[in-house]
Design an enzyme around this catalytic site. Sequence first.
Site, PDB file in Angstrom:
ATOM      1  N   ARG A  12       1.167  -0.471  -0.104  1.00 29.70           N
ATOM      2  CA  ARG A  12       0.016   0.381  -0.098  1.00 29.70           C
ATOM      3  C   ARG A  12       0.781   1.545   0.122  1.00 29.70           C
ATOM      4  O   ARG A  12       0.143   1.836  -0.349  1.00 29.70           O
ATOM      5  CB  ARG A  12      -0.548   0.107   1.550  1.00 29.70           C
ATOM      6  CG  ARG A  12      -2.314  -1.212   1.295  1.00 29.70           C
ATOM      7  CD  ARG A  12      -2.858  -0.532   2.189  1.00 29.70           C
ATOM      8  NE  ARG A  12      -1.991  -0.777   3.626  1.00 29.70           N
ATOM      9  CZ  ARG A  12      -2.142  -1.588   4.410  1.00 29.70           C
ATOM     10  NH1 ARG A  12      -3.142  -2.524   4.434  1.00 29.70           N
ATOM     11  NH2 ARG A  12      -2.262  -1.383   5.889  1.00 29.70           N
ATOM     12  N   SER A  13       2.292   1.288   0.543  1.00 30.74           N
ATOM     13  CA  SER A  13       3.008   2.453   0.820  1.00 30.74           C
ATOM     14  C   SER A  13       3.489   2.436  -0.542  1.00 30.74           C
ATOM     15  O   SER A  13       4.210   2.052  -0.911  1.00 30.74           O
ATOM     16  CB  SER A  13       4.137   1.923   1.564  1.00 30.74           C
ATOM     17  OG  SER A  13       5.513   3.019   1.428  1.00 30.74           O
TER      18      SER A  13
END
Length: 223
Positions: A12-13
């Site tokens: 997700r980062s």
Amino acid sequence: MSNKPVLYYAPRSPPCRAVLLTAAALNIELDLRTVNVKAGEHLTPEFLKLNPQHTIPVLDDNGTAVSDSHVICSYLADKYAGANDSLYPKDPVKRRTVDARLFYDCGHLFPRVRFIVEPVIYFGVAEVPEDRITYMQKAYDGLEHCLTTAPYLAGSELTIADLCSVASVSTAAAFAPIDAEKYPKLSEWLQRLQALPYYKENNQEGLDMLVNLVKGLLAERKA
């Protein structure tokens, strides 16, 4: 035992996605190891040996530990690009321009993204304040001016500055929409990056995970 560089990351980062995009652009196969930050996996003694700042992503290239996404991307380009250095030019004048764009991402773009999503994920915030959305959108102006005379942020060719920035901008746009009339060059640039053959797998999929998580938490807290 694999000799592939190991990337400790979370899909997700945005910074982790920047590294994935860069590795894909360089045709580097990474050994991906997920790190659950919320569970504290970045605070283990083993991880702290790799990166005492306990942030992700971290690259372990056969014993060489590299932290910070921008540094990782420049490291990968320097080591693995071969004769074609267009992603991160060796010419000092061209490199200076790329570095300036990278620093704009780490100093302006990504911090403003963090101020939108992290309070929701980690601190139970129930809505994104309007001033944070406006503050994010103000950062688009700098990118628009960078794109006035060229299709990419540092000139006529794609660089790691574009790959790092698009991870942040694509995330930002989900919460602070880009006005195409006000920022036409930026809108075109985002579409140009989205058309890259490796974009979907290495950015869009993780982006969708993050946006769905944040918007899902916001919806739950409004109910």
